[in-house]
Design a protein around this motif. Sequence first.
Motif, short mmCIF file in Angstrom:
data_model
loop_
_atom_site.label_atom_id
_atom_site.label_comp_id
_atom_site.label_asym_id
_atom_site.label_seq_id
_atom_site.Cartn_x
_atom_site.Cartn_y
_atom_site.Cartn_z
N LEU A 116 -9.08 -13.04 15.93
CA LEU A 116 -9.43 -12.16 14.81
C LEU A 116 -8.48 -12.44 13.64
N ILE A 117 -9.04 -12.76 12.48
CA ILE A 117 -8.23 -13.10 11.31
C ILE A 117 -8.09 -11.91 10.38
N THR A 118 -9.21 -11.28 10.02
CA THR A 118 -9.15 -10.11 9.14
C THR A 118 -10.13 -9.05 9.61
N GLN A 119 -9.75 -7.79 9.31
CA GLN A 119 -10.59 -6.64 9.66
C GLN A 119 -10.42 -5.59 8.57
N TYR A 120 -11.52 -5.25 7.89
CA TYR A 120 -11.47 -4.26 6.82
C TYR A 120 -12.59 -3.26 7.00
N ALA A 121 -12.36 -2.02 6.55
CA ALA A 121 -13.43 -1.03 6.51
C ALA A 121 -14.43 -1.39 5.41
N GLY A 180 0.79 -1.24 0.00
CA GLY A 180 0.00 0.00 0.00
C GLY A 180 0.81 1.28 0.00
N ILE A 181 2.16 1.18 -0.08
CA ILE A 181 3.01 2.36 0.02
C ILE A 181 2.82 3.26 -1.20
N ASP A 182 2.80 2.66 -2.39
CA ASP A 182 2.61 3.43 -3.62
C ASP A 182 1.28 4.18 -3.58
N ALA A 183 0.22 3.50 -3.18
CA ALA A 183 -1.10 4.14 -3.10
C ALA A 183 -1.11 5.25 -2.07
N ALA A 184 -0.42 5.06 -0.94
CA ALA A 184 -0.38 6.08 0.11
C ALA A 184 0.30 7.35 -0.39
N ARG A 185 1.37 7.20 -1.17
CA ARG A 185 2.06 8.38 -1.71
C ARG A 185 1.15 9.16 -2.66
N VAL A 239 -0.44 8.68 7.12
CA VAL A 239 -1.46 7.97 6.33
C VAL A 239 -1.56 6.54 6.85
N LYS A 240 -2.70 6.18 7.38
CA LYS A 240 -2.89 4.82 7.89
C LYS A 240 -2.89 3.86 6.71
N THR A 241 -1.87 3.01 6.64
CA THR A 241 -1.61 2.24 5.43
C THR A 241 -1.57 0.75 5.72
N LYS A 242 -2.32 0.01 4.93
CA LYS A 242 -2.33 -1.45 4.99
C LYS A 242 -2.43 -1.99 3.57
N GLY A 243 -1.68 -3.02 3.25
CA GLY A 243 -1.69 -3.57 1.91
C GLY A 243 -2.60 -4.77 1.78
N ILE A 244 -2.34 -5.56 0.72
CA ILE A 244 -3.24 -6.69 0.42
C ILE A 244 -2.67 -8.03 0.82
N GLU A 302 -12.58 15.09 4.35
CA GLU A 302 -12.57 16.30 5.17
C GLU A 302 -13.73 16.24 6.16
N ILE A 303 -13.41 16.39 7.44
CA ILE A 303 -14.41 16.36 8.51
C ILE A 303 -14.16 17.55 9.42
N ASP A 304 -15.07 18.52 9.39
CA ASP A 304 -14.96 19.70 10.27
C ASP A 304 -13.59 20.38 10.15
N ASN A 305 -13.17 20.65 8.91
CA ASN A 305 -11.90 21.33 8.63
C ASN A 305 -10.67 20.54 9.07
N THR A 306 -10.85 19.23 9.23
CA THR A 306 -9.73 18.33 9.47
C THR A 306 -9.76 17.28 8.36
N VAL A 307 -8.68 16.53 8.24
CA VAL A 307 -8.63 15.52 7.19
C VAL A 307 -8.17 14.18 7.75
N ASP A 308 -8.75 13.12 7.23
CA ASP A 308 -8.32 11.76 7.58
C ASP A 308 -7.95 11.06 6.28
N VAL A 309 -6.77 10.46 6.25
CA VAL A 309 -6.28 9.79 5.04
C VAL A 309 -5.86 8.37 5.40
N ALA A 310 -6.32 7.42 4.61
CA ALA A 310 -6.01 6.01 4.87
C ALA A 310 -5.96 5.24 3.55
N VAL A 311 -5.19 4.17 3.56
CA VAL A 311 -5.12 3.24 2.43
C VAL A 311 -5.25 1.84 2.99
#
Length: 428
Positions: A419-424, A200-205, A224-229, A255-264
């Motif tokens: 717990l084996i897997t956890q995804y959004a 996920g590093i390429d996608a995070a950049r 950037v909260k980053t997790k690959g496949i 964008e949430i209330d003038n803040t930002v959250d970024v994840a991959v």
Amino acid sequence: MKAKLQVGVLGFGTVGSGVIRILKEHQEKISQVTGYDITVKKVLVRDLEKNRRYEAEGFTLTTEPKDVLDDPEIAVIVEVMGSITTAHHYILHALKAGKSVVTANKDLIAIHGDELVAVAQENHCDLFYEASVAGGIPILRTIVNSLAADRIKKVLGIVNGTTNYMLTQMTASNKSYEEALQEAQDLGFAEADPTSDVDGIDAARKMVILTRLAFGMNVNLDDVKTKGIRGISQKDIAIASQLGYRVKLVGQAEEIDNTVDVAVGPVLLPKAHPLSGVSDENNAVFVTGAAVGETMFYGPGAGEMPTATSVVSDLITVAKNTKLGTIGNVFNRFVHETKYTPAEKVFSKYYFRMQMNDKTGTFLKLTKIFADAGVSFDKILQEPNDKHTATVVIISHAASRNQIDEAVRGVNAEPEMRLITQYAVVEG
């Protein structure tokens, strides 16, 4: 005769070859659009004797960087060599020498973009990098120009072709992770060392760059909260499909209330979601604006001609700016104080797959763990593995990242559960 705009190219690999090919094959149109006869004068290469698909016709090959960077007749540098440290040094040199720069280097722009933009501005040069994200899709210029009047709320991106190809093969052809990776490498979509892609590093950049342009905030790659496949199994893909979802590696910036959250990371997308149908090595960026609503930009995310098309598009913009005398204007002037969204304000549904002891009272413990964390269940599946254990799959209702973390800690502390897997889960 039209005036000449001479170009120096750093790199004669896949993209560099494509840039030279497009400039030659589309010369008449480019000349009409810009008012210049744009020509490549010199190309920096590592090896003069290497066999290449395209002959060096009308330009000179050199192994000496100064031959390109210090040539007073060269007005624009096109950097398509890759790397970070060397490219950074060369681009700084070019900008300080008063030469505009076009680059396809997403790693460089993600890490050193702020510095390079400032140096370009100080020296009244253009710096463009459309090809750094999503190859042939003109997403950066769309955000900067076409969506400038809107307030962007959220950006979702499938921005790594290698992992998207692999997940497509795992979903459509029931291939394992290892089989899909080997096929991607055989086809040239994945490097011998695929770490940057599959982790996920390429996608995070690329999401750092998209976030900078969409929200005016300069997020650090480390934030950037980053997790690959790695670890995605056929079991998860099959269960997701059964529940009406597909598994994709998605970058998210909100964008949430003038803040930002970024994840991959891997997410479950409803099959009806437009991003769900993006297959093979293609990329897509899904943008939600306060005024325009939902829009999606889709196309090839890499490759010689798609990426080269974006590079030449930037080169045309530099030529137009030169003709108009507007060289040195910043590509994107939208700047906002960078604030990160606290975990208690980041909400999402989540998918959990776990193995549990199949005995009376265990599921009650699980229910209590989630209830104590404030997380409720939307969907539940339970399948026996053997006489003693069962697989339990849960899709939660939307909960904060803090609540999810608390629930996960509770599960991990319980010896009868694993717990084996956890995804959004992205809501459609």
